[in-house]
Design a protein around this motif. Structure first.
Motif, PDB file in Angstrom:
ATOM      1  N   GLN A  98       0.829  -1.200   0.000  1.00  0.00           N
ATOM      2  CA  GLN A  98       0.000   0.000   0.000  1.00  0.00           C
ATOM      3  C   GLN A  98       0.868   1.257   0.000  1.00  0.00           C
ATOM      4  O   GLN A  98       0.358   2.357   0.174  1.00  0.00           O
ATOM      5  CB  GLN A  98      -0.897   0.022   1.250  1.00  0.00           C
ATOM      6  CG  GLN A  98      -1.940  -1.067   1.265  1.00  0.00           C
ATOM      7  CD  GLN A  98      -2.678  -1.167   2.594  1.00  0.00           C
ATOM      8  OE1 GLN A  98      -2.567  -2.164   3.285  1.00  0.00           O
ATOM      9  NE2 GLN A  98      -3.457  -0.150   2.962  1.00  0.00           N
ATOM     10  N   PHE A 127      -3.016  -1.772  11.434  1.00  0.00           N
ATOM     11  CA  PHE A 127      -4.298  -1.193  11.016  1.00  0.00           C
ATOM     12  C   PHE A 127      -5.048  -2.191  10.164  1.00  0.00           C
ATOM     13  O   PHE A 127      -4.489  -2.773   9.258  1.00  0.00           O
ATOM     14  CB  PHE A 127      -4.147   0.103  10.214  1.00  0.00           C
ATOM     15  CG  PHE A 127      -2.729   0.506   9.940  1.00  0.00           C
ATOM     16  CD1 PHE A 127      -2.069   1.348  10.821  1.00  0.00           C
ATOM     17  CD2 PHE A 127      -2.068   0.049   8.821  1.00  0.00           C
ATOM     18  CE1 PHE A 127      -0.762   1.715  10.566  1.00  0.00           C
ATOM     19  CE2 PHE A 127      -0.765   0.421   8.571  1.00  0.00           C
ATOM     20  CZ  PHE A 127      -0.102   1.257   9.447  1.00  0.00           C
ATOM     21  N   MET A 128      -6.294  -2.382  10.483  1.00  0.00           N
ATOM     22  CA  MET A 128      -7.191  -3.156   9.613  1.00  0.00           C
ATOM     23  C   MET A 128      -8.428  -2.295   9.425  1.00  0.00           C
ATOM     24  O   MET A 128      -8.979  -1.780  10.405  1.00  0.00           O
ATOM     25  CB  MET A 128      -7.532  -4.497  10.268  1.00  0.00           C
ATOM     26  CG  MET A 128      -8.506  -5.339   9.466  1.00  0.00           C
ATOM     27  SD  MET A 128      -8.489  -7.058  10.065  1.00  0.00           S
ATOM     28  CE  MET A 128     -10.116  -7.612   9.588  1.00  0.00           C
ATOM     29  N   ALA A 175     -10.436   0.731   9.057  1.00  0.00           N
ATOM     30  CA  ALA A 175     -10.957   1.561  10.135  1.00  0.00           C
ATOM     31  C   ALA A 175     -10.434   1.114  11.507  1.00  0.00           C
ATOM     32  O   ALA A 175     -11.207   0.772  12.406  1.00  0.00           O
ATOM     33  CB  ALA A 175     -12.481   1.620  10.132  1.00  0.00           C
ATOM     34  N   PRO A 176      -9.102   1.120  11.665  1.00  0.00           N
ATOM     35  CA  PRO A 176      -8.517   0.726  12.951  1.00  0.00           C
ATOM     36  C   PRO A 176      -8.977   1.694  14.043  1.00  0.00           C
ATOM     37  O   PRO A 176      -8.834   2.896  13.891  1.00  0.00           O
ATOM     38  CB  PRO A 176      -7.009   0.827  12.706  1.00  0.00           C
ATOM     39  CG  PRO A 176      -6.861   1.785  11.570  1.00  0.00           C
ATOM     40  CD  PRO A 176      -8.086   1.612  10.720  1.00  0.00           C
ATOM     41  N   ALA A 204      -1.432   4.283   0.946  1.00  0.00           N
ATOM     42  CA  ALA A 204      -2.866   4.173   0.670  1.00  0.00           C
ATOM     43  C   ALA A 204      -3.511   3.641   1.934  1.00  0.00           C
ATOM     44  O   ALA A 204      -3.818   2.464   2.060  1.00  0.00           O
ATOM     45  CB  ALA A 204      -3.125   3.251  -0.505  1.00  0.00           C
ATOM     46  N   GLY A 252      -5.812   5.022   5.747  1.00  0.00           N
ATOM     47  CA  GLY A 252      -6.597   6.099   6.353  1.00  0.00           C
ATOM     48  C   GLY A 252      -7.547   6.745   5.356  1.00  0.00           C
ATOM     49  O   GLY A 252      -7.916   7.911   5.510  1.00  0.00           O
TER      50      GLY A 252
HETATM   51 MO1  MOS Z   1      -6.210   1.327   6.053  1.00  0.00          MO
HETATM   52  S1  MOS Z   1      -6.576   0.072   7.620  1.00  0.00           S
HETATM   53  O1  MOS Z   1      -5.598   2.699   6.869  1.00  0.00           O
HETATM   54  O2  MOS Z   1      -4.996   0.484   5.196  1.00  0.00           O
END
Ligand code: MOS
Length: 749
Positions: free
Chosen positions: A215, A354-355, A357-358, A511, A513
């Motif tokens: 990402q 992070f998954m 909407a962490p 990529a 949030g």
């Molecule tokens: Mo998203 S959980 O900020 O890749």
């Protein structure tokens, strides 16, 4: 601004759709450089301790084996000093430890050796011959066991996570108020994108090319180049397509550095495709949460106090914090007293990350269930309760929300769903022998904006190529950026080619949030201005141009394909004519990377509402979600179809969270028990209802010139709560520990 359409362009099909369905789209691990060899890992089967010995003799002699690395012999990169800001170009690490760095074992599944062979079968066979012996120690596996080591972080990145406003404790003892207090539990969840993570590393002297499923191509480039002490540009990262990520491809995980180490040791390119089972231990997960929420309200439903206390796990080799309270109770409702506490317990489990909407996702699950319980206690309609506590201002920062249309979400959603026909009494609604439940919840996700730059090459045939080192995780970003480029540059959609996924391109941030559309969209707005100015510079010097001798600063785009005078649009010239007369085949401009401007006078946050119907056979209590209406306010939507896809995907993932997803570890040993898609259940077509998605509101131009607030994560927020609330309404039983599997409803018959 309210008259401006909240959808920018027509409902586009994906520009990469054909490449994907025909197999022409090449994902990172599908590249195979000449002489490419394959890596297969050997993992720790203890959760804590030391590696006592590595015996690789037999494995080394196996057919095709080129190298076997472990802490004893691996080439040693250096620690790329930790930088934690997600916004920076420095990349992200959640496991802050080099693979094969020492003999310490911190979690089960940790890579302890890596076999490289000519074929993947040979690597796998030889990996089975590597004998690693461990000296186990007692692992810390639970919050209770890790109590002494618990931390209360002040901040998570730059966000405050311990919040205090008003006197919560005193208000909670007020006997005139209606109160509820409950604890909600969410299990470990694992991202399961179709494409597993993976890296191909190919050295050419002191240059390294990585094909990496990521990402954040620029982040991988930064971390890997620092680890090997190379100039940044010596490391190239390539990732044109990503087969889903949800956060697990945001950080640089051990396999990325391990591939580069193995390629150095073997002297050939190495492909390390992470196995599905290792996606459960070595690329992060959503950490389990235990959230206790206390609410106090007046008889007419006005909140007077909210307390949200969250305990979560992190690992011993990272500091990841899932800040549930700050990202839900901290932004949602108007209350004179709010307290949010977060405590993190480090255990010997691999590092969470992070998954989708962490924080917001588990946070809204707990908060929106608690609000439903308060509505029941008050005998008030759940929608009315939320309307009574609508926040015009950010409840902590006390500045107005920009372009917030949450009331409209409730109203449109309730109407489309038929909420008025709901009988509030649990177990009162039936469909033949099935119990019917209707539940709802509020959704929310903040608007994030980072920094990016872009390059445009406009050709004399009227076509353009636009480049940014951003990403398409399967979200539709290619299509959205093509649409924004087309609108901003003034070039037909069909004539724009948008390129991404290469570290050679101008900077794009992670990529994550849900920031990409807002961030890259802003860069596209800027670069379009630069292109129009560059064309103006040519036109004003061209005696055959209607704009000859005008000031370039007085010129702007007046209609697609034409620049002209700002105050006399009729005096104009076409891009194509300007380039042809100048004898140019093309013109190229690139924007500068700037820090995003911060507007502290307003708060930027997206909202929405889910309305959910479930049906349950009381004798075989499997919950079937039969209908969802989801209404979203996210500023402007770039193009409807991929945007709708994002909400459908998010809501389905929320249904999975509510009903089936859970990753289990053996509580004695810490070994992962659930580590494949047969045991880890995600929503399939048979589980997924038709999800009716509507976008309401207006472009949020105070946030950025495109008016978009991002859309990748809001879909999952609130969804699990809406399902859980519907289950309560259907059955009269409140299940507060997810997932709501049939065993938890056996007593409803
Ligand atoms: Mo998203 S959980 O900020 O890749």
């Amino acid at each position: 601004m309210a008259q401006t359409a909240n959808i920018l362009g027509p409902a586009r099909n994906r520009v990469d759709g054909r490449a994907k369905v025909t197999g022409a789209a090449k994902y990172s691990v599908e590249f195979t450089p000449p002489k490419c060899a394959y890596a297969w890992p050997v993992e720790s089967n203890i959760a804590k301790g030391k590696i006592a010995a590595v015996d690789a003799k037999e494995a080394q002699a196996a057919p095709g084996v080129l190298a076997i690395i472990s802490h004893l012999n691996a080439p040693k990169p250096k620690e790329p000093a930790a930088k934690k800001e997600r916004n920076s170009g420095h990349g992200i690490r959640n496991e802050e430890r080099l693979p094969f760095g020492d003999d310490e074992v911190h979690y089960a599944g940790q890579y302890v050796a890596l076999v490289v062979a000519q074929t993947i079968e040979q690597a796998r066979y030889a990996a089975g011959l590597v004998r690693v012996t461990f000296t186990p120690e007692e692992p810390l596996l639970t919050m209770k066991a890790a109590e002494d080591k618990a931390k209360k972080p002040e901040t998570n990145h730059d966000e405050h996570v311990q919040l205090k406003k008003g006197d919560v404790d005193a208000t909670l003892t007020d006997s005139g108020l209606t109160k509820i207090e409950q604890t909600y539990i969410t299990p470990t969840e694992t991202h399961n994108p179709i494409e597993m993570s993976g890296t191909i590393a190919a050295w050419d002297g002191d240059k390294l090319t990585l094909w990496d499923a990521t990402q954040f191509v620029k982040g991988v480039q930064s971390i890997v180049s620092r680890a090997w002490n190379l100039p940044t540009e010596n490391v190239r990262v390539i990732c044109p397509f990503v087969g889903g990520a949800f956060g697990c491809k945001g950080a640089v995980w051990p396999h990325v550095l391990a591939a580069s180490m193995a390629a150095k040791a073997a002297g050939v390119p190495v492909k390390f495709h992470v196995r599905r089972q290792d996606m459960f231990t070595s690329t992060g997960h959503r950490t389990p949460t235990e959230q206790t929420i206390a609410l106090a309200a007046t008889r007419d439903g006005k909140l007077r106090a909210m307390r949200h206390v969250t305990n979560t796990l992190t690992s011993t080799v990272g500091e990841f914090t899932e800040s549930c309270g700050a990202r839900s109770t901290g932004v949602m409702y108007d209350s004179p007293a709010i307290r949010v506490e977060e405590t993190v317990f480090p255990v010997n489990v691999s590092t969470p990350t992070f998954m989708r909407a962490p924080g917001e996702c588990p946070g809204t699950y707990a908060l929106e269930c608690a609000m439903d319980e308060l509505a029941v206690a008050l005998k008030m309609d759940p929608v009315q309760l939320r309307l009574a506590n609508h926040a015009d201002n950010h409840p902590i920062k006390n500045v107005p929300f920009s372009a917030k249309h949450l009331r409209e979400c409730y109203q449109v959603g309730a109407e489309k769903f038929g909420w008025a026909k709901r009988n509030a009494q649990p177990r009162s609604m039936r469909d033949g022998g099935l119990l019917v439940g209707w539940g709802m919840a509020t959704k929310t996700y903040p608007a994030h904006k980072m920094n990016a730059a872009a390059k445009v090459i406009l050709r004399a045939d009227g076509s353009a190529t636009v480049q940014c080192a951003t990403h398409d995780l399967g979200t539709g970003a290619y299509t959205a950026f093509t649409q924004i480029s087309s609108e901003q540059l003034g070039i037909p959609f069909e004539k724009v080619t948008f390129e991404l996924g290469k570290s050679d391109f101008p900077f794009g941030p992670v990529a994550g949030g849900s920031n990409s559309t807002a961030t890259v969209g802003t860069a596209l707005h800027e670069v379009a201005g630069l292109l129009h100015n560059a064309l103006a510079q040519l036109a004003v010097k061209d005696s055959k141009s209607p704009l000859y001798n005008e000031k370039a600063d007085d010129i702007t785009m007046v209609e697609p394909g034409r620049i002209g005078l700002k105050n006399a649009h009729a005096k104009s010239d076409s891009y194509i004519d300007i380039l042809r007369r100048a004898g140019r085949d093309s013109i190229e401009v690139q924007s500068e990377l700037k820090e995003p401007e911060e507007n502290k006078k307003q708060s930027f946050q997206s909202f929405g509402a889910d309305f959910v119907e479930v049906k349950i056979d009381p004798l075989l209590p499997r919950v079937q979600v039969t209908r969802v209406v989801s209404v979203i306010n996210c500023g402007r939507v770039v193009t409807f179809k991929p945007a709708r896809n994002q909400i459908i995907g998010g809501v389905n993932m929320g249904i999975g969270m509510a009903l089936m997803e859970a990753t289990e570890y053996d509580p004695q040993t810490g070994l992962p028990v659930i580590r494949n898609l047969a045991d880890y259940h995600v929503v399939t077509n048979a589980d997924a209802p038709v999800i009716d998605v509507t976008f309401v509101g207006e472009p949020d131009f105070a946030f950025n010139p495109i008016g978009c607030r991002g859309i990748g994560e809001i879909g999952i927020t609130g969804a699990a709560a809406a399902v859980a609330n519907a289950v309560y309404h259907a059955t009269g039983k409140r299940v507060r520990d997810l997932p709501i599997t049939p065993d938890k409803l056996l007593d409803i018959a």
